[in-house]
Design an enzyme around this catalytic site. Structure first.
Site: not given
Ligand code: ACO
Length: 363
Positions: A247, A306
């Protein structure tokens, strides 16, 4: 001048609506903690709380009844336009129908927009399956009527309670992507329908409201608890994101995950059975958290809303293709409240971009 990619850490609005405490894992909605609302207040009461002060005519209104009447009003749109959207996926059909509600900033428009996602998603799912849409019952609560019009028969009260808890849980959540989209449009004074259409379009993506369907795809692919470790290791090695985890704001477990896990367990209790799917999901969750800690040590990745949304909506027999629509049924009140707050108190949202393209050749 530097660019804040993703607007991380940027405060773009003052709001009285909700506070997301990402370090502590708390959510406050209009002065109430999530625990004080979920399972304690019906969805209509939470809507009234969110919308308070934003509409003349709202104080003293019987919102349960007015929402029922608004469901009946928007059902007329289904009857007029049923052939135009029967082939569209539920989300696209719902969005197309909502777009036909005339724009306005008044309470009547707001009530129709609050009612519309539930009415349109039920109708879209039924039409796509070759079944007749069911006329809303204006006397029922929103959750009970949504399940009734979706299934074709009255839902058990345990099911209604579980859906109501879901809708309350997701009703508002700070300046998430869809709410921000709604506020940007509201800042131009375009009208509430336009705000809701913008919000819906942002919600659709898998990084926001589109994640729960893929959560179930992941559980299906894993199949048994014994496969979780190898499947998740392979997914992370490919660079895939695990749906239902991570998140932008929460550095700890999303409090909504616990609220929904509680609602799911209560639903199973009401049905008098244990759930193998839940046992698999809990095993997958524990393995995923351990592997995310190992593979992404610098980043606190935990369960988000989610993951248990997917399990709860599946248990309520809502088709996977409609999960994001049901999110909209709950979140539309938050969008409208934020849009009104922005229109009444805000300023045109117009940030800057930094040009990094070529300069014109000197003459
Ligand atoms: N699985 C694996 N790795 C992840 C995940 C995940 N679910 N979430 C973040 N990371 C990793 C990224 O790949 C990144 O790694 P890196 O630094 O090695 O490249 C690091 O963690 C930081 O990620 P960011 O992209 O900075 O995280 P951001 O804050 O942009 O993303 C998000 C948040 C989009 C929710 C992300 O965690 C994600 O894609 N989750 C999966 C999709 C999901 O569950 N969405 C629902 C969110 S809740 C809602 O909106 C209602």
């Amino acid at each position: 001048m530097t660019t804040k990619a993703g607007l991380d850490g940027v405060i773009a609005a003052d709001t009285v609506l909700s506070e997301v405490d990402g370090e502590g894992g708390h959510l406050i909605v209009r002065g109430f903690s999530l625990d004080e609302l979920v399972g304690r207040r019906p969805f209509e009461e939470v809507l009234a709380l969110l919308l308070a002060d934003f509409f003349e005519g709202l104080p003293g209104l019987d919102l349960k009844r007015s929402l029922g009447e608004a469901r009946a009003e928007v059902f007329a749109i289904v009857e007029r336009r049923r052939t135009a959207f029967a082939d569209l996926p539920p989300f696209d059909a719902m969005r197309a129908l909502i777009a036909s509600i005339p724009d306005g900033d008044d309470l009547q428009t707001a009530l129709q927009l609050l009612a519309a996602p539930a009415v349109f998603v039920s109708a879209a799912i039924r039409l796509r399956a070759g079944r007749e849409p069911i006329r809303p019952d204006t006397t029922l609560g929103h959750s009970a009527d949504f399940l009734r019009t979706l299934r074709g028969s009255s839902a058990h009260e345990g099911d209604v309670a579980a859906l109501d808890q879901y809708l309350v849980t997701v009703a508002d959540h700070g300046l998430n992507a869809s709410t921000f989209a709604a506020r940007v449009v509201a800042s131009t004074h375009a009208g509430l329908t336009s705000c809701v259409i913008a919000a819906l379009s942002a919600l659709k993506g898998p990084l926001h409201g589109g994640a729960p369907g893929p959560v179930l795809d992941m559980l299906d692919a894993i199949g048994t608890a014994g496969n979780a470790q190898s499947w998740i290791e392979a997914a992370l090695a490919r660079g895939d994101r695990l749906m239902g985890f991570g998140h932008r704001i929460y550095r700890v477990r999303d409090p909504r995950a616990n609220a929904l896990r509680g609602a799911l367990k209560a639903l199973m209790g009401a049905r008098g059975r244990t759930d193998e799917r839940l046992a698999l999901a809990e095993a997958v969750e524990q393995t995923a958290l351990a592997l995310l800690r190992r593979e992404k040590p610098g980043r606190s990745l935990d369960t988000n809303v989610e993951f248990y949304t997917a399990l709860l909506l599946e248990a309520l027999e809502i088709p996977r293709a409609a999960f994001t629509c049901v999110f909209a049924v709950g979140r539309v009140g938050g969008w409208i409240a934020h849009a009104r707050e922005q229109t009444l108190n805000g300023r045109l949202i117009r940030p800057l971009s930094r040009y990094i393209g070529p300069q014109p050749k000197a003459a």
